[in-house]
Design a protein around this motif. Sequence first.
Motif, PDB file in Angstrom:
ATOM      1  N   GLY A 287       0.819  -1.214   0.000  1.00 30.02           N
ATOM      2  CA  GLY A 287       0.000   0.000   0.000  1.00 30.02           C
ATOM      3  C   GLY A 287       0.847   1.256   0.000  1.00 30.02           C
ATOM      4  O   GLY A 287       0.584   2.190  -0.750  1.00 30.02           O
ATOM      5  N   VAL A 288       1.887   1.263   0.843  1.00 28.85           N
ATOM      6  CA  VAL A 288       2.767   2.431   0.939  1.00 28.85           C
ATOM      7  C   VAL A 288       3.467   2.651  -0.399  1.00 28.85           C
ATOM      8  O   VAL A 288       3.607   3.774  -0.880  1.00 28.85           O
ATOM      9  N   MET A 289       3.868   1.546  -1.024  1.00 26.37           N
ATOM     10  CA  MET A 289       4.593   1.687  -2.287  1.00 26.37           C
ATOM     11  C   MET A 289       3.698   2.309  -3.343  1.00 26.37           C
ATOM     12  O   MET A 289       4.105   3.240  -4.044  1.00 26.37           O
ATOM     13  N   SER A 290       2.470   1.804  -3.472  1.00 21.20           N
ATOM     14  CA  SER A 290       1.635   2.346  -4.537  1.00 21.20           C
ATOM     15  C   SER A 290       1.231   3.789  -4.241  1.00 21.20           C
ATOM     16  O   SER A 290       1.248   4.640  -5.125  1.00 21.20           O
ATOM     17  N   LEU A 296       4.710  10.524  -5.927  1.00 24.79           N
ATOM     18  CA  LEU A 296       5.922  10.955  -6.631  1.00 24.79           C
ATOM     19  C   LEU A 296       5.685  11.058  -8.133  1.00 24.79           C
ATOM     20  O   LEU A 296       6.599  11.339  -8.899  1.00 24.79           O
ATOM     21  N   GLN A 297       4.449  10.772  -8.569  1.00 24.29           N
ATOM     22  CA  GLN A 297       4.086  10.884  -9.973  1.00 24.29           C
ATOM     23  C   GLN A 297       4.902   9.964 -10.871  1.00 24.29           C
ATOM     24  O   GLN A 297       5.316  10.336 -11.968  1.00 24.29           O
ATOM     25  N   VAL A 298       5.133   8.756 -10.380  1.00 23.91           N
ATOM     26  CA  VAL A 298       5.855   7.764 -11.189  1.00 23.91           C
ATOM     27  C   VAL A 298       4.877   7.135 -12.189  1.00 23.91           C
ATOM     28  O   VAL A 298       3.719   6.880 -11.860  1.00 23.91           O
ATOM     29  N   ASN A 299       5.353   6.907 -13.389  1.00 25.77           N
ATOM     30  CA  ASN A 299       4.570   6.266 -14.453  1.00 25.77           C
ATOM     31  C   ASN A 299       3.899   4.975 -13.973  1.00 25.77           C
ATOM     32  O   ASN A 299       4.507   4.141 -13.305  1.00 25.77           O
ATOM     33  N   TYR A 301       3.018   2.222 -15.405  1.00 26.78           N
ATOM     34  CA  TYR A 301       3.591   0.931 -15.815  1.00 26.78           C
ATOM     35  C   TYR A 301       4.833   0.618 -14.999  1.00 26.78           C
ATOM     36  O   TYR A 301       5.064  -0.518 -14.585  1.00 26.78           O
ATOM     37  N   ILE A 302       5.641   1.672 -14.779  1.00 31.68           N
ATOM     38  CA  ILE A 302       6.870   1.484 -14.001  1.00 31.68           C
ATOM     39  C   ILE A 302       6.516   1.066 -12.574  1.00 31.68           C
ATOM     40  O   ILE A 302       7.211   0.263 -11.943  1.00 31.68           O
ATOM     41  N   GLN A 303       5.402   1.587 -12.071  1.00 25.65           N
ATOM     42  CA  GLN A 303       4.961   1.201 -10.722  1.00 25.65           C
ATOM     43  C   GLN A 303       4.782  -0.302 -10.612  1.00 25.65           C
ATOM     44  O   GLN A 303       5.161  -0.920  -9.622  1.00 25.65           O
ATOM     45  N   LEU A 304       4.196  -0.888 -11.657  1.00 27.38           N
ATOM     46  CA  LEU A 304       3.970  -2.331 -11.634  1.00 27.38           C
ATOM     47  C   LEU A 304       5.301  -3.074 -11.613  1.00 27.38           C
ATOM     48  O   LEU A 304       5.486  -4.043 -10.878  1.00 27.38           O
ATOM     49  N   VAL A 305       6.232  -2.584 -12.446  1.00 27.34           N
ATOM     50  CA  VAL A 305       7.548  -3.223 -12.501  1.00 27.34           C
ATOM     51  C   VAL A 305       8.212  -3.152 -11.118  1.00 27.34           C
ATOM     52  O   VAL A 305       8.711  -4.157 -10.601  1.00 27.34           O
ATOM     53  N   LEU A 306       8.167  -1.955 -10.520  1.00 30.83           N
ATOM     54  CA  LEU A 306       8.810  -1.768  -9.216  1.00 30.83           C
ATOM     55  C   LEU A 306       8.190  -2.679  -8.159  1.00 30.83           C
ATOM     56  O   LEU A 306       8.894  -3.264  -7.338  1.00 30.83           O
ATOM     57  N   THR A 307       6.857  -2.815  -8.198  1.00 33.49           N
ATOM     58  CA  THR A 307       6.198  -3.673  -7.212  1.00 33.49           C
ATOM     59  C   THR A 307       6.715  -5.099  -7.322  1.00 33.49           C
ATOM     60  O   THR A 307       7.056  -5.733  -6.322  1.00 33.49           O
ATOM     61  N   GLY A 308       6.796  -5.586  -8.558  1.00 33.64           N
ATOM     62  CA  GLY A 308       7.305  -6.943  -8.760  1.00 33.64           C
ATOM     63  C   GLY A 308       8.735  -7.088  -8.275  1.00 33.64           C
ATOM     64  O   GLY A 308       9.087  -8.060  -7.604  1.00 33.64           O
ATOM     65  N   VAL A 309       9.544  -6.079  -8.601  1.00 30.11           N
ATOM     66  CA  VAL A 309      10.962  -6.141  -8.218  1.00 30.11           C
ATOM     67  C   VAL A 309      11.109  -6.171  -6.696  1.00 30.11           C
ATOM     68  O   VAL A 309      11.912  -6.930  -6.147  1.00 30.11           O
TER      69      VAL A 309
ATOM     70  N   GLU B 190      -4.155  26.494 -22.969  1.00 32.06           N
ATOM     71  CA  GLU B 190      -4.012  26.707 -21.524  1.00 32.06           C
ATOM     72  C   GLU B 190      -4.378  25.462 -20.718  1.00 32.06           C
ATOM     73  O   GLU B 190      -4.448  25.517 -19.495  1.00 32.06           O
ATOM     74  N   ILE B 191      -4.632  24.340 -21.409  1.00 31.22           N
ATOM     75  CA  ILE B 191      -4.886  23.091 -20.694  1.00 31.22           C
ATOM     76  C   ILE B 191      -3.634  22.224 -20.749  1.00 31.22           C
ATOM     77  O   ILE B 191      -3.038  22.057 -21.805  1.00 31.22           O
ATOM     78  N   THR B 192      -3.231  21.721 -19.599  1.00 35.32           N
ATOM     79  CA  THR B 192      -2.085  20.824 -19.542  1.00 35.32           C
ATOM     80  C   THR B 192      -2.549  19.467 -19.019  1.00 35.32           C
ATOM     81  O   THR B 192      -3.223  19.405 -17.997  1.00 35.32           O
ATOM     82  N   VAL B 193      -2.196  18.411 -19.741  1.00 33.21           N
ATOM     83  CA  VAL B 193      -2.462  17.067 -19.222  1.00 33.21           C
ATOM     84  C   VAL B 193      -1.286  16.713 -18.322  1.00 33.21           C
ATOM     85  O   VAL B 193      -0.187  16.440 -18.799  1.00 33.21           O
ATOM     86  N   ILE B 194      -1.490  16.775 -17.003  1.00 31.12           N
ATOM     87  CA  ILE B 194      -0.365  16.602 -16.075  1.00 31.12           C
ATOM     88  C   ILE B 194      -0.084  15.142 -15.780  1.00 31.12           C
ATOM     89  O   ILE B 194       1.033  14.779 -15.449  1.00 31.12           O
ATOM     90  N   GLU B 195      -1.093  14.282 -15.853  1.00 34.03           N
ATOM     91  CA  GLU B 195      -0.856  12.868 -15.558  1.00 34.03           C
ATOM     92  C   GLU B 195      -1.720  12.019 -16.470  1.00 34.03           C
ATOM     93  O   GLU B 195      -2.884  12.352 -16.717  1.00 34.03           O
ATOM     94  N   LYS B 196      -1.145  10.911 -16.941  1.00 32.20           N
ATOM     95  CA  LYS B 196      -1.953   9.876 -17.579  1.00 32.20           C
ATOM     96  C   LYS B 196      -1.785   8.634 -16.722  1.00 32.20           C
ATOM     97  O   LYS B 196      -0.684   8.101 -16.622  1.00 32.20           O
ATOM     98  N   LYS B 197      -2.859   8.209 -16.087  1.00 36.11           N
ATOM     99  CA  LYS B 197      -2.766   7.072 -15.178  1.00 36.11           C
ATOM    100  C   LYS B 197      -3.394   5.846 -15.820  1.00 36.11           C
ATOM    101  O   LYS B 197      -4.536   5.896 -16.263  1.00 36.11           O
TER     102      LYS B 197
END
Lengths: 324, 315
Positions: A287-290, A296-299, A301-309, B190-197
């Motif tokens: 939970g803390v990791m995710s 930290l605004q990490v991508n 997909y990379i989050q999934l990789v990090l969790t596995g690692v 003036e719109i920025t897409v800051i995150e794609k989750k």
Amino acid sequence: MQTESSLSTTQLRQDANRWLRTYGTFIGFLAMIVIFSLLRPGVFLSPNNLRNITEQVAILAIVATTMTVVMVVGDFDLSVGALASLSGVVVADLLIQGVGLWPAVLAALAVGATAGLFNGLLVAYFGLSAFVATLATMTAFRGLSLFYTNGSTLFSGIPESFRLFGQSFTGPIPNSVLIMLAVLAVTWFVLEQTTFGRRLYAVGGNAQASYLAGLNVRALRLSAFVISGLGAALAGVVLTSRLFSAHPTAGEPLMLNSIAAVFLGMTMFREGEPHVPGTFVGVLLLGVMSNGLNILQVNSYIQLVLTGVIILLAVLLSGLARRG
Amino acid sequence: MRHKLVHVVWMFALMWSLAACTAVAPVAPAGDAGGTGQTKTIAVVTPYMANATTKYAIEQFEKYAKAKGWNVTVTDTNADFNLLVSRIEDAVTQKVDAIVLGMGDPAQMTKGLEAAQAAGIPVFGLDAGNGPGVVLNITSDNGQLGRETARYLAEAIGGKGNVVMFTHDPHPGVRARAEAAAAEFANYPEITVIEKKHIEVPGPVDFARSVTQDLLTAYPNDGDIAGIWAGWDEPALGATQAIEAAGRSGIVVVGIDGTDFARAEIAKGGPFIASIAQDFDGMAKQLADIIEAYFNGEKPAGDSVQIPGVMVTRE
């Protein structure tokens, strides 16, 4: 002289190894918290975020805690996610039909216990491997949820009182967290402080020897599945309350995550045995990791990789240390 | 076992991608009834009649087809693609005038489609897909769904601010929506897409809820996030719940599919302001017209027709 000093060096190394393998994952967990707090000071450790984390892990913690019991006797329960979905669908449907709050919740828990009983019968009395049996029931439970709901989401007509389990607070503490703490405490007590619990560990340690020692191995394994079914159903109720809607597959992610949490827990504090405190730290670690990586605004997909690692690192660390 | 599992997963993937949608205003049936005078027979085959959306689309098609004076038979194989091939072959044996696939991927029924092709029986896809012998497939325009919802969000936030996108790129339909939405946001300087989750499935509602909680923590001030665009309604619901639970104001959410729960949220007047429904009624009607034209000797221009969605907003 020389022999003695080399002996003590060996001794030292063994001590260090033991220390590493018992506390390595936990230290890693603490290090993760320190890193996140340093990278986002004032945000990660804010009371608000800590509350978010505990709320986010509560449902997983319930499932993982009761999964621990099944893993103590040396089995798995792959059906927990589908079962959580099913019990969520049942409680929502009954509430929508006007059944009272507590009867609806009890009915959902009864579904969980019955399903667990069925799993337990298949594994303990019909001799199926837990993997095959619960894989099959997982599919069946998923089908039941989809059939029951016609694949749609149940939401309309759920009474406000149902917010109690997943959205309400007692003082500053979310009720879902209180339910989680209760499940943790009861399961810990049963496993660690009762004869029943010690017998479960005995079965997991050596089923043959337990049988020869006169334990009812079948009944013990069966009871573990019933507990796991109950935990999954309770998690389903909390999840449905939290989302205030029942989705026929909402509980699915709980299955692999709960097994991962128990495995992480097995690398902590004690040697290779599932136990409740370890499982809880395992759940917190995930939970803390995710949460931290999101902050930290990490991508994604990379989050999934990090969790596995991280899971691999924890298991490897304890495994490597064991060899030394 | 594995076979069955694959089916369940498949069915599930389709179910959420085609999440339920309800009727738009009924359209008056076309006056013209057939051309040749002889009664045409259409066999509708589907693996997914248990799915409410599929059922609705097929019933609408039946309605329009019967209005044209055709015989329509509907066969459901309950997610059994092997049986579906047999049913297509049966229809070929009965020398029907056309076969309509009610959803289901043509790639999984190639053998049946080849039999139809060999017998010269045209096959039409109703939100199915293209494949051998499929004259034409009619489906939603995912790009339009993404574009319209993105435009609605952009206008709702006054054309400026930070936007978060909830995506699921492995699904081609949702990916097309997200690409079109991103392109639309790019039209607003003036719109920025800051995150794609990336939103995990299954369990997208709870996943999106947790992600949104974390994003609200990462962007703690009012105005840090102006809007959340979700590729389908489930993550939009999760985002809405997190925003409401956190008591944050000034963040609006849009979803796609016009599901019943999304409509309920939109009606409440909370952060969830809009969704867009796939127009299955329009799809069914236009497919009936296309088949009629085909019977009259007019071959369609392409093998795919895309139907725009209908916005669902508070008004």
